[in-house]
Enzyme design. Structure first.
Site, short mmCIF file in Angstrom:
data_model
loop_
_atom_site.label_atom_id
_atom_site.label_comp_id
_atom_site.label_asym_id
_atom_site.label_seq_id
_atom_site.Cartn_x
_atom_site.Cartn_y
_atom_site.Cartn_z
N HIS A 83 0.87 -1.18 0.00
CA HIS A 83 0.00 0.00 0.00
C HIS A 83 0.90 1.23 0.00
CE1 HIS A 83 -2.99 2.97 1.13
NE2 HIS A 83 -3.95 2.05 1.01
N THR A 155 -8.07 22.05 -52.10
CA THR A 155 -9.17 21.32 -51.45
C THR A 155 -9.18 19.92 -52.06
OG1 THR A 155 -10.79 22.16 -53.06
CG2 THR A 155 -10.53 23.40 -51.02
N HIS A 156 -9.33 18.93 -51.22
CA HIS A 156 -9.23 17.52 -51.63
C HIS A 156 -7.84 17.21 -52.21
CE1 HIS A 156 -13.63 17.24 -51.24
NE2 HIS A 156 -13.66 18.40 -51.86
N SER A 278 20.11 6.15 -44.95
CA SER A 278 21.38 5.39 -44.97
C SER A 278 21.72 4.92 -46.37
CB SER A 278 21.26 4.18 -44.03
OG SER A 278 20.24 3.30 -44.50
N LYS A 283 18.12 12.28 -49.77
CA LYS A 283 16.87 12.40 -49.02
C LYS A 283 16.90 13.51 -47.98
CE LYS A 283 13.71 10.22 -49.35
NZ LYS A 283 13.36 8.90 -48.78
N GLU A 290 6.76 13.95 -38.93
CA GLU A 290 6.27 12.58 -38.77
C GLU A 290 6.29 12.16 -37.30
OE1 GLU A 290 7.64 11.03 -43.20
OE2 GLU A 290 8.93 10.66 -41.48
#
Length: 445
Positions: A83, A155-156, A278, A283, A290
């Site tokens: 406890h 839009t969309h 890598s 990139k 993310e």
């Protein structure tokens, strides 16, 4: 110490994982600070009860002056008694001496735990609030910087009509202002203490004692409670953090789209020595965005657990307790981390106005079809006829990769109604962006 024991010692006070825990927020949810808050409540209670003549003044003085604890000792006792509050009071009593019989007088465990937790949440809320304000200021600064930087609105995911990058940032700023209002209300709603006993009836103390103790702690007393502060408050707080995290996710998702190779209108800052892959040296990945999107999912999922905690059995069970040991530290830690990361993301965001303009003009004026429709209707053409005519040129431009503006200029039905000057005005983005200043004025004052 064995390997598993060593790992346990290392990670005992880590919430989420250390990677996402900023030191100031991590300290709030440490075992040391939790027990410090428990002791603060115990001392405030003994002093308030001494003022009321219930606890001897010398006992309250001894508790304030002698009470202390050692986390390891509490954990040692808890291993035996199973406890945590009893382990805590036992460990503290060892330092006080005979006057310890007045420690925890008239209280039940949750009186201390829930009230102390309110102190921790108040500390955490101050940090989160500062983070919201900081991010809002960064958004405001950059919104003003790009107030009149034209870009295509989508839009969309499809080109729609011109907007400005400043307006995009202003939308986020305005949303953060609403988040601040919601957060202030949720944090204030949780700034409550509860010392009304085992089922909330003040079986051993009186309401005025609770009021006095809470006042010393800078809290409000819960008007009515069971053994616990009702968990709708906590659910609203974590729900507000979930909405906040969703706003940050929204910002990150938009930047991820703008950073796509085909778009390249804005991107995360990429340092000189940074590497994106890598295998592929070229990139430049939106890793911060993310990460923000991913961790926002954790905060949102925690709010579901908080909703489940609202429905407890009768005057209390402890099904909420184990969940809150995870979701309260983790959600506040992540909110703090995500606000910090998003502020840095926006502050250092690389923006490419030339690319925005190039994308805006990439369809040969196709995005001005709506304005052309209105101008033709104003010049006397029936709206349905004008729509059909403009759409026919638009679809041909799409299918055959032609310049919409040239097709329009070659249509005798259109040039009979619109002069060269009026045609040029139909394809002028400044015309559609004439109210940008008014929008900024409405938001910023």
């Amino acid at each position: 110490m064995g390997y598993l024991q060593l790992l346990s010692a290392l990670f005992k006070e880590m919430f989420v994982i250390a990677r996402y825990t900023r030191p100031e927020m991590g300290r709030i949810w440490s075992e040391e600070n939790k027990y410090r808050c428990w002791l603060t409540v115990e001392i405030a209670a003994s002093e308030a009860l001494a003022e009321a003549g219930i606890v001897p003044a010398e006992a309250a003085r001894a508790i304030r002056e002698k009470a202390k604890f050692d986390v390891a000792r509490i954990q040692e006792i808890e291993a035996e008694v199973k406890h945590d509050v009893i382990a805590f009071t036992t460990a503290v009593a060892e330092h006080i001496g005979p006057e310890s019989r007045w420690l925890h007088y008239g209280l039940t465990s949750t009186d201390v735990v829930d009230t102390a937790q309110a102190l921790q949440i108040r500390e955490a809320s101050a940090i989160i609030r500062a983070g919201i304000v900081q991010l809002a200021e960064v958004l405001k600064t950059r919104a003003l910087e790009f107030k009149h930087t034209p870009m295509i609105g989508r839009t969309h995911g499809i080109h729609a009509e011109p907007t400005t990058f400043g307006l995009k940032l202003l939308v986020w700023y305005s949303e953060m202002q609403r988040n601040l209002t919601r957060f202030d209300a949720a944090a204030e709603d949780l700034r409550v203490g509860k010392l009304s006993g085992a089922v909330g009836t003040f079986g051993h103390l009186k309401p005025e004692h609770e009021e006095r103790i809470c006042a010393q702690l800078g809290l409000k007393p819960a008007a009515v409670a069971t053994q616990v502060i009702q968990r709708d408050r906590h659910a609203a707080y974590l729900g507000t953090l979930a909405v906040l995290a969703s706003t940050l996710d929204k910002i990150a998702t938009e930047i991820r789209h703008l950073q796509r190779t085909e778009v390249r209108e804005a991107e995360e800052f990429f340092s000189e020595k940074q590497k994106g892959s890598s295998a592929m040296p070229h990139k430049r990945n939106p890793i911060t965005c993310e990460q923000i999107s991913g961790l926002a999912r954790v905060v949102r999922s925690n709010s579901q657990a908080a909703l489940e905690n609202v429905a407890l059995w009768h005057e209390r069970d402890i099904s909420h307790s184990s969940a809150e040991r995870v979701i309260l530290p983790d959600s506040t830690i992540l909110a703090d981390y995500l606000l910090h990361k998003t502020a840095g993301l926006i502050e250092t965001l690389l923006v490419y106005p030339a690319r925005m303009l190039k994308n805006l003009e990439s369809t040969g004026g196709l995005v001005f079809s709506g304005q052309l429709l209105l101008d033709l209707a104003e010049a006397g053409m029936l709206r349905e006829e004008a729509y059909k005519l403009v759409q026919s040129h638009a679809m041909r431009a799409w299918k055959e990769d032609l310049v919409f503006r040239d097709l329009v200029k070659a249509d005798a039905k259109i040039t009979a109604l619109l002069s060269p000057a009026k045609l040029a005005a139909a394809f002028d983005s400044k015309r559609q962006l004439a109210n940008v200043d008014a929008i900024f004025q409405r938001v910023l004052g």
